[in-house]
Design a protein around this motif. Sequence first.
Motif, short mmCIF file in Angstrom:
data_model
loop_
_atom_site.label_atom_id
_atom_site.label_comp_id
_atom_site.label_asym_id
_atom_site.label_seq_id
_atom_site.Cartn_x
_atom_site.Cartn_y
_atom_site.Cartn_z
N TYR A 1 0.80 -1.22 0.00
CA TYR A 1 0.00 0.00 0.00
C TYR A 1 0.84 1.28 0.00
CZ TYR A 1 -4.14 -2.82 0.48
OH TYR A 1 -5.14 -3.73 0.24
N CYS A 2 2.13 1.16 0.25
CA CYS A 2 3.02 2.32 0.14
C CYS A 2 3.75 2.34 -1.20
CB CYS A 2 4.05 2.30 1.28
SG CYS A 2 3.33 2.56 2.91
N SER A 3 3.40 1.44 -2.11
CA SER A 3 4.10 1.32 -3.38
C SER A 3 3.28 1.91 -4.52
CB SER A 3 4.40 -0.16 -3.69
OG SER A 3 3.22 -0.82 -4.10
N GLN A 4 3.89 1.95 -5.71
CA GLN A 4 3.18 2.40 -6.90
C GLN A 4 2.14 1.37 -7.36
OE1 GLN A 4 3.83 5.43 -8.22
NE2 GLN A 4 5.37 5.80 -6.65
N ARG A 5 2.18 0.19 -6.78
CA ARG A 5 1.25 -0.88 -7.16
C ARG A 5 -0.02 -0.89 -6.32
NH1 ARG A 5 3.71 -5.11 -10.10
NH2 ARG A 5 5.89 -4.69 -10.59
N ALA A 6 -0.18 0.09 -5.46
CA ALA A 6 -1.26 0.06 -4.47
C ALA A 6 -2.65 0.04 -5.09
CB ALA A 6 -1.13 1.26 -3.52
N GLU A 7 -2.79 0.55 -6.31
CA GLU A 7 -4.11 0.55 -6.95
C GLU A 7 -4.48 -0.83 -7.49
OE1 GLU A 7 -4.36 3.55 -9.91
OE2 GLU A 7 -4.02 5.21 -8.50
N ARG A 8 -3.51 -1.72 -7.59
CA ARG A 8 -3.78 -3.08 -8.06
C ARG A 8 -3.89 -4.03 -6.86
NH1 ARG A 8 -3.04 -2.95 -13.60
NH2 ARG A 8 -4.40 -4.78 -13.53
N ARG A 9 -4.08 -5.32 -7.13
CA ARG A 9 -4.43 -6.25 -6.05
C ARG A 9 -3.22 -6.69 -5.23
NH1 ARG A 9 -8.29 -11.11 -7.63
NH2 ARG A 9 -7.91 -11.46 -5.41
N PHE A 10 -3.50 -6.94 -3.96
CA PHE A 10 -2.57 -7.62 -3.05
C PHE A 10 -3.16 -9.00 -2.82
CE2 PHE A 10 -1.51 -9.13 1.18
CZ PHE A 10 -0.14 -8.92 1.26
N VAL A 11 -2.41 -10.05 -3.20
CA VAL A 11 -2.90 -11.43 -3.06
C VAL A 11 -1.99 -12.18 -2.10
CG1 VAL A 11 -3.30 -13.60 -4.26
CG2 VAL A 11 -3.89 -11.45 -5.38
N ALA A 12 -2.57 -12.70 -1.03
CA ALA A 12 -1.82 -13.47 -0.03
C ALA A 12 -2.08 -14.96 -0.23
CB ALA A 12 -2.22 -13.05 1.37
N PHE A 13 -1.02 -15.76 -0.14
CA PHE A 13 -1.14 -17.21 -0.39
C PHE A 13 -0.24 -17.95 0.58
CE2 PHE A 13 0.06 -21.14 -2.58
CZ PHE A 13 -1.19 -21.63 -2.91
#
Length: 451
Positions: free
Chosen positions: A189-201
């Motif tokens: 959420y502090c990265s440039q990728r924050a608008e895309r998904r975070f997937v935990a596995f």
Amino acid sequence: MPRKPRLLIVEDDPLARANLKHILQRGDEYQVDAADGGVMALEMLAAQNYDLVLTDLRMEKVDGMQVLAEAKKRGPDAEVIMLTAFASVDSAIEAMKNGAFHYIAKPYKLDEVRTQVAGALEKMRLREELRELKRDLRARDGMGFIVGKNPLIQKLVATVGQVAPTDANVLIIGETGTGKELLARALHYCSQRAERRFVAFNCAAFSEDLLVSELFGHQKGSFTGAVQTKAGLFEAADGGTVFLDEIGDMPLSMQSKLLRVIQEKALTRVGATEAIPVDVRIVAATNRDLKKMVDEGRFRSDLYYRLNVVCMEAPPLRRRRDDIPLLAHHFLHKHAERQNKRFDGLSPEMIGALCAHDFPGNIRELENIIERAVTLGVGQRLELWDLPEELRAKRPAAAVEGSLPTLEEKECEYIKLVLAQTGGNKTRAAEILGIDRVSLWRKIKKFGLEP
């Protein structure tokens, strides 16, 4: 100095092109380039990013619609203004549908062109400003996952701030329950990728066959039960972050498949032959000694070094005991709100017992203890007796009968302890105690703790 907006004029009429370039260059507000037609414009768009393109509509070989499409493909945020002597409602509608900012009919007034150029660039500026504000809010939310004032935690927060804006893979090590997934979410959420998904596995929760299918997907009919084509988690997280928890439990054969995806930035679904490009950042976590596993041949060294670009350690709670009161109050507010209850805080005796516990389950164990206390608690605040028996037994031993300290004496003793641990920092001490600074000042005065 702020960067000047870069403009591209696409016009096959030499006189019109020269006049327009001259007008827009006046005042030194913009950097202006010009193309003599659509073919040259496509070459220039491939070589340079432009903030705004002003293009004629009707040109030989490559027309304005093609220039518009290429400009939007190269830079989705770029604005395009269409210029034409053959204005029609249909062409105007088509241009606007394809993303044009405005449509100006020839002969045009230069003031109108200046106004529309300024409006298009202002739209870009406001969009970028909004994006920056959203990034700042997400960054604050991301850091909000991490609760603690201990120097170990503050160093970790600083590392998150440094690493998050990059695309470097991160390996998070630490005991069970230390908040490794929260660190991974903060990085996302502090990265440039924050608008895309975070997937935990969780790599330990599946067999090898299911690991491949879940991570990389499968084609319909590729195995018994594959009744339809399914995209894997890597595809779902394209442009975002994949968090691989318990990476040390991944089988060796699966490790080679993961390594190939990392190296090639592409995957092949089970039962398919075509590779699918994927752009993900990988954050892996483990409570195992991966270096030792590499030495023993139980973890691939090449995968280890691919994942371990940056290593972060989530410290156990026993190494940050001064954060226990702060975390306990955080979980108190969290679970009291969820259960629609209200408590004024935690008693000094309860805090003392918590601080005396080693927490083998770390933060997860502490949260479970506080949730239990909130569920069973009935008073104005949580007390020592709201803790499980094994924790109550760990409170500091009381004096012999007849010389038991009063509650005020215990409160005074605890405030002195917190002030000593915080180096006299009253703001931090108030946070740990769960009271405001004014209340702390009153108690300091009351107990004569002023230096």
